[in-house]
Write an enzyme that holds these catalytic residues in place. Sequence first.
Site, PDB file in Angstrom:
ATOM      1  N   TYR A   7      10.029 -14.585  32.257  1.00  0.00           N
ATOM      2  CA  TYR A   7      11.106 -13.655  31.867  1.00  0.00           C
ATOM      3  C   TYR A   7      11.883 -14.219  30.677  1.00  0.00           C
ATOM      4  CZ  TYR A   7      15.466 -10.959  32.624  1.00  0.00           C
ATOM      5  OH  TYR A   7      16.579 -10.167  32.491  1.00  0.00           O
TER       6      TYR A   7
ATOM      7  N   LYS B 283      12.260 -12.659  26.869  1.00  0.00           N
ATOM      8  CA  LYS B 283      13.580 -12.275  26.359  1.00  0.00           C
ATOM      9  C   LYS B 283      13.943 -13.046  25.086  1.00  0.00           C
ATOM     10  CE  LYS B 283      15.108  -9.157  29.298  1.00  0.00           C
ATOM     11  NZ  LYS B 283      14.973  -7.734  28.875  1.00  0.00           N
TER      12      LYS B 283
END
Length: 262
Positions: free
Chosen positions: A165, A169
């Site tokens: 993640y 990002k």
Amino acid sequence: MTETGSADLDRLLQGKVALVTGAGQGIGRGMALALGKAGAALAIADLDGGRATSVVEELRTIGVDAEPFTCDVGDRGQVEATVAAIIDRFGRFDILVNNAQASRVGIRFEDTRDEDLHLAFNSGTWGTFYCMRAAFPHLRDAGNGRIINLASSSSTHGRPLHAAYAAAKEAIRGLTKVAANEWGVHGITVNVICPNAVTPAGEKFAREHPEAAQAALMQRAIRRRGDAEHDIGATVVFLAGPGAGFITGQTLHVNGGGVTVP
Ligand SMILES: NC(=O)c1ccc[n+]([C@@H]2O[C@H](COP(=O)([O-])OP(=O)(O)OC[C@H]3O[C@@H](n4cnc5c(N)ncnc54)[C@H](O)[C@@H]3O)[C@@H](O)[C@H]2O)c1
């Protein structure tokens, strides 16, 4: 209890057309409501078409012009078709909010699988890239185009158990900064919001990791979780509006503050 902001900013965005990806629930839905109440017409895109349709019904109930689109943002063809359909339906495109993200978190770095990175990158990084590239000529032609991308303090702070993640990002923040520098000449601003808000995904994490969720809350300067519409949506309305035309390439943490907590 601290006050939340007001997203209803005198129809500041009247005449503008916005696309919010992953807007079928959670923060995307909240940002769409805020943008709609500020006067924008809304394209609501989600992998789950049923969710997109129900948010559109909610928006229409309060008088917002809105259209649902079933779209996997990780699929270039679907993104390009959606952007073309937005132009057909609304005739212009001013504001892009890249919010869609799927991921598996709570996994040790060494246990992170290839599929975990693919999932996070396809929905987050590739989705953001495809939407930005397809939207660019329309935002340029509209004048004063706005792009708001969603990242996370889990990436800016390197939160444990969030490797895939966080990587996806941080890549989105890279795309944001380069596009801001290339497209500023066209009056387009490109910024990142790192939010915190009560959402289905956040609630699921809190159920599965209650101690981590409570610790995160207690280390937040403002000791509550954010509101998708009145905290995050209000910020997006500001960034999308005329008062934010000199802000670009920035990452704004809209998460109640705190010293060490993502
Ligand atoms: N909830 C938080 O506190 C928090 C914190 C930091 C960052 N964020 C970021 O904010 C954004 C919204 O978070 P949320 O908690 O509302 O998420 P969520 O999981 O509740 O909702 C995400 C939505 O995106 C859709 N989606 C997933 N993959 C998609 C794809 N490939 N194409 C199109 N739609 C897709 C889902 O169907 C869902 O409706 C995300 O980018 C997330 O990473 C959220």
